[in-house]
Design a protein around this motif. Sequence first.
Motif, mmCIF file in Angstrom:
data_model
loop_
_atom_site.group_PDB
_atom_site.id
_atom_site.type_symbol
_atom_site.label_atom_id
_atom_site.label_comp_id
_atom_site.label_asym_id
_atom_site.label_seq_id
_atom_site.Cartn_x
_atom_site.Cartn_y
_atom_site.Cartn_z
ATOM 1 N N ASP A 142 0.845 -1.196 0.000
ATOM 2 C CA ASP A 142 0.000 0.000 0.000
ATOM 3 C C ASP A 142 0.882 1.247 0.000
ATOM 4 O O ASP A 142 1.654 1.464 0.940
ATOM 5 N N PRO A 143 0.797 2.093 -1.036
ATOM 6 C CA PRO A 143 1.668 3.274 -1.103
ATOM 7 C C PRO A 143 1.430 4.275 0.020
ATOM 8 O O PRO A 143 2.274 5.133 0.271
ATOM 9 N N ALA A 144 0.294 4.165 0.717
ATOM 10 C CA ALA A 144 0.054 5.048 1.858
ATOM 11 C C ALA A 144 0.953 4.687 3.031
ATOM 12 O O ALA A 144 1.148 5.494 3.942
ATOM 13 N N PHE A 145 1.521 3.492 2.998
ATOM 14 C CA PHE A 145 2.367 3.049 4.105
ATOM 15 C C PHE A 145 3.787 2.754 3.632
ATOM 16 O O PHE A 145 4.752 3.268 4.182
ATOM 17 N N ALA A 146 3.943 1.927 2.613
ATOM 18 C CA ALA A 146 5.273 1.573 2.115
ATOM 19 C C ALA A 146 5.485 2.168 0.727
ATOM 20 O O ALA A 146 4.537 2.554 0.044
ATOM 21 N N GLN A 147 6.729 2.229 0.310
ATOM 22 C CA GLN A 147 7.071 2.768 -1.009
ATOM 23 C C GLN A 147 7.550 1.659 -1.949
ATOM 24 O O GLN A 147 8.300 1.901 -2.878
ATOM 25 N N LYS A 148 7.103 0.446 -1.710
ATOM 26 C CA LYS A 148 7.558 -0.702 -2.490
ATOM 27 C C LYS A 148 6.607 -0.944 -3.656
ATOM 28 O O LYS A 148 5.406 -1.135 -3.461
ATOM 29 N N LYS A 149 7.123 -0.941 -4.874
ATOM 30 C CA LYS A 149 6.301 -1.146 -6.068
ATOM 31 C C LYS A 149 6.283 -2.631 -6.438
ATOM 32 O O LYS A 149 7.065 -3.098 -7.262
ATOM 33 N N ILE A 150 5.383 -3.367 -5.811
ATOM 34 C CA ILE A 150 5.266 -4.799 -6.067
ATOM 35 C C ILE A 150 4.447 -4.999 -7.339
ATOM 36 O O ILE A 150 3.326 -4.506 -7.450
ATOM 37 N N LEU A 151 5.020 -5.734 -8.291
ATOM 38 C CA LEU A 151 4.431 -5.846 -9.623
ATOM 39 C C LEU A 151 3.891 -7.234 -9.930
ATOM 40 O O LEU A 151 4.433 -8.247 -9.472
ATOM 41 N N LEU A 152 2.850 -7.254 -10.746
ATOM 42 C CA LEU A 152 2.514 -8.416 -11.557
ATOM 43 C C LEU A 152 3.111 -8.091 -12.923
ATOM 44 O O LEU A 152 2.503 -7.403 -13.746
ATOM 45 N N ALA A 153 4.343 -8.544 -13.125
ATOM 46 C CA ALA A 153 5.106 -8.142 -14.311
ATOM 47 C C ALA A 153 4.754 -9.019 -15.506
ATOM 48 O O ALA A 153 4.542 -10.228 -15.365
ATOM 49 N N TYR A 154 4.713 -8.395 -16.688
ATOM 50 C CA TYR A 154 4.510 -9.145 -17.927
ATOM 51 C C TYR A 154 5.604 -8.854 -18.958
ATOM 52 O O TYR A 154 5.573 -9.385 -20.065
ATOM 53 N N GLU A 155 6.575 -8.017 -18.582
ATOM 54 C CA GLU A 155 7.721 -7.760 -19.448
ATOM 55 C C GLU A 155 9.007 -7.812 -18.633
ATOM 56 O O GLU A 155 9.021 -7.464 -17.446
ATOM 57 N N LEU A 170 5.284 -12.399 -10.291
ATOM 58 C CA LEU A 170 5.332 -11.494 -9.149
ATOM 59 C C LEU A 170 6.761 -11.004 -8.967
ATOM 60 O O LEU A 170 7.702 -11.802 -8.942
ATOM 61 N N VAL A 171 6.925 -9.694 -8.846
ATOM 62 C CA VAL A 171 8.239 -9.091 -8.627
ATOM 63 C C VAL A 171 8.154 -8.228 -7.377
ATOM 64 O O VAL A 171 7.309 -7.329 -7.292
ATOM 65 N N VAL A 172 9.023 -8.511 -6.399
ATOM 66 C CA VAL A 172 9.018 -7.794 -5.122
ATOM 67 C C VAL A 172 10.357 -7.074 -4.966
ATOM 68 O O VAL A 172 11.338 -7.674 -4.511
ATOM 69 N N PRO A 173 10.434 -5.811 -5.359
ATOM 70 C CA PRO A 173 11.694 -5.071 -5.226
ATOM 71 C C PRO A 173 12.188 -5.089 -3.782
ATOM 72 O O PRO A 173 11.406 -4.973 -2.838
ATOM 73 N N GLY A 174 13.486 -5.263 -3.634
ATOM 74 C CA GLY A 174 14.075 -5.307 -2.301
ATOM 75 C C GLY A 174 14.304 -6.707 -1.785
ATOM 76 O O GLY A 174 15.083 -6.895 -0.848
ATOM 77 N N ASP A 175 13.641 -7.708 -2.367
ATOM 78 C CA ASP A 175 13.882 -9.094 -1.961
ATOM 79 C C ASP A 175 15.232 -9.531 -2.535
ATOM 80 O O ASP A 175 15.354 -9.779 -3.739
ATOM 81 N N LEU A 176 16.231 -9.623 -1.687
ATOM 82 C CA LEU A 176 17.604 -9.805 -2.143
ATOM 83 C C LEU A 176 17.833 -11.137 -2.841
ATOM 84 O O LEU A 176 18.654 -11.236 -3.752
ATOM 85 N N MET A 177 17.117 -12.189 -2.419
ATOM 86 C CA MET A 177 17.302 -13.511 -3.009
ATOM 87 C C MET A 177 16.149 -13.908 -3.932
ATOM 88 O O MET A 177 16.070 -15.053 -4.372
ATOM 89 N N ALA A 178 15.258 -12.970 -4.222
ATOM 90 C CA ALA A 178 14.159 -13.189 -5.173
ATOM 91 C C ALA A 178 13.262 -14.366 -4.793
ATOM 92 O O ALA A 178 12.644 -14.977 -5.658
ATOM 93 N N PRO A 317 10.503 0.733 9.811
ATOM 94 C CA PRO A 317 11.128 1.698 8.899
ATOM 95 C C PRO A 317 10.408 1.730 7.552
ATOM 96 O O PRO A 317 10.011 0.694 7.021
ATOM 97 N N GLY A 318 10.227 2.929 7.021
ATOM 98 C CA GLY A 318 9.584 3.070 5.720
ATOM 99 C C GLY A 318 8.081 3.173 5.772
ATOM 100 O O GLY A 318 7.445 3.450 4.752
ATOM 101 N N ASP A 319 7.483 2.948 6.934
ATOM 102 C CA ASP A 319 6.029 3.049 7.075
ATOM 103 C C ASP A 319 5.666 4.529 7.160
ATOM 104 O O ASP A 319 5.814 5.168 8.207
ATOM 105 N N GLN A 320 5.179 5.085 6.038
ATOM 106 C CA GLN A 320 4.979 6.522 5.927
ATOM 107 C C GLN A 320 3.998 7.073 6.958
ATOM 108 O O GLN A 320 4.208 8.145 7.517
ATOM 109 N N LYS A 321 2.913 6.347 7.201
ATOM 110 C CA LYS A 321 1.891 6.823 8.134
ATOM 111 C C LYS A 321 1.984 6.162 9.507
ATOM 112 O O LYS A 321 1.108 6.364 10.343
ATOM 113 N N MET A 322 3.024 5.366 9.692
ATOM 114 C CA MET A 322 3.259 4.702 10.980
ATOM 115 C C MET A 322 2.065 3.850 11.401
ATOM 116 O O MET A 322 1.780 3.680 12.586
ATOM 117 N N GLY A 323 1.369 3.288 10.414
ATOM 118 C CA GLY A 323 0.184 2.490 10.700
ATOM 119 C C GLY A 323 0.487 1.165 11.367
ATOM 120 O O GLY A 323 -0.383 0.587 12.032
#
Length: 339
Positions: A142-155, A170-178, A317-323
């Motif tokens: 949720d961009p209101a809380f985290a800044q992670k752009k989790i994708l359903l990638a097709y390219e 599924l692509v989860v940026p920041g997952d070091l070992m994918a 950390p990174g929780d924009q609204k501290m929810g």
Amino acid sequence: MVMRIWLRRSVLKPSLSKLFLLLLLCALCAACARDGATAAPVATASPSAHGGQPSTALQLSGLLKQPASLSLANLQSFPKVSVSVNAKPIGAHTFAGTLLYDVLQQAGVVTESARKNDLLRKAVVVTGSDGYAVAIAWGELDPAFAQKKILLAYEEDGKPLPAADGFARLVVPGDLMAGRYVSNVVSVLVRDPGVWPAPAQRQATSAFFLVGQLKTPARYDLAALKALKTSEVIIKGVTYSGVLLDDLLQHAGMQLKAKKNDFLHKGIVAVGSDGYSCVIADGEIQPHFGNVQILVAFAANGKPLAESDGFARIVVPGDQKMGRFISNLQELQVVELAA
């Protein structure tokens, strides 16, 4: 003598019917040869790199107002987003596709309006055609809380995904070992881990219970926390001291099944004394995956927490609204999110 010679010649001479069949067979062979020179080879399905069949659609289900089946065309109807990642097993790539958040927003997540930030009690389970599944906390996408752009990638790198990865990955940026890069996505399920505590009057806590799928459940007070390794995180100018949630779980020992990356199926439900709660995915805090330094804090800027926050507080950390900052921590429960 003449008769004998004529008989021999008559035996060697083919009949008209045999000659016709021979000519017809030759014509058919020639036609087949011409067709074979220009026809495209017949495509056959091949199993994915993860053992499943290439996917062509996914099912949205669970706590949704509008469950649906989505094809590639459906995904492409959403705004296209690109992310560049560099995970050790796959290297550096740029993926493009649809934000998982956008897809779920359109489907409409079912929530309880009486509960504050009820979305933060939800988890999303993504499954591939081979049965491999991972869990994502709503607070991660949720961009209101985290800044992670989790994708359903097709390219991938400007081209359609490799056939072995299906129509969506599924692509989860920041997952070091994918570990949460699920190929051949066939299912996206929204769920919550179970019955939630009823809202109550906030009370200052002096201990919390660590329970659930653990080898050594325990009660932790301030002395017990300080006996463990202390870490620090800085959030909005405040230096919090405490125990990393991952270190706490490692100390207690998680109960894991004999399946690949079973810890990526797990989640942690954090509950405050007032009943306010949230979900944290274990993959989110694992050092080799999300590596978010979520802390069970017992001090801020070198001093005990404010009395209103109790003796321990979850800070993210990174929780924009501290929810997902859970004050007056009362319970941490390890649960199964992806069966």
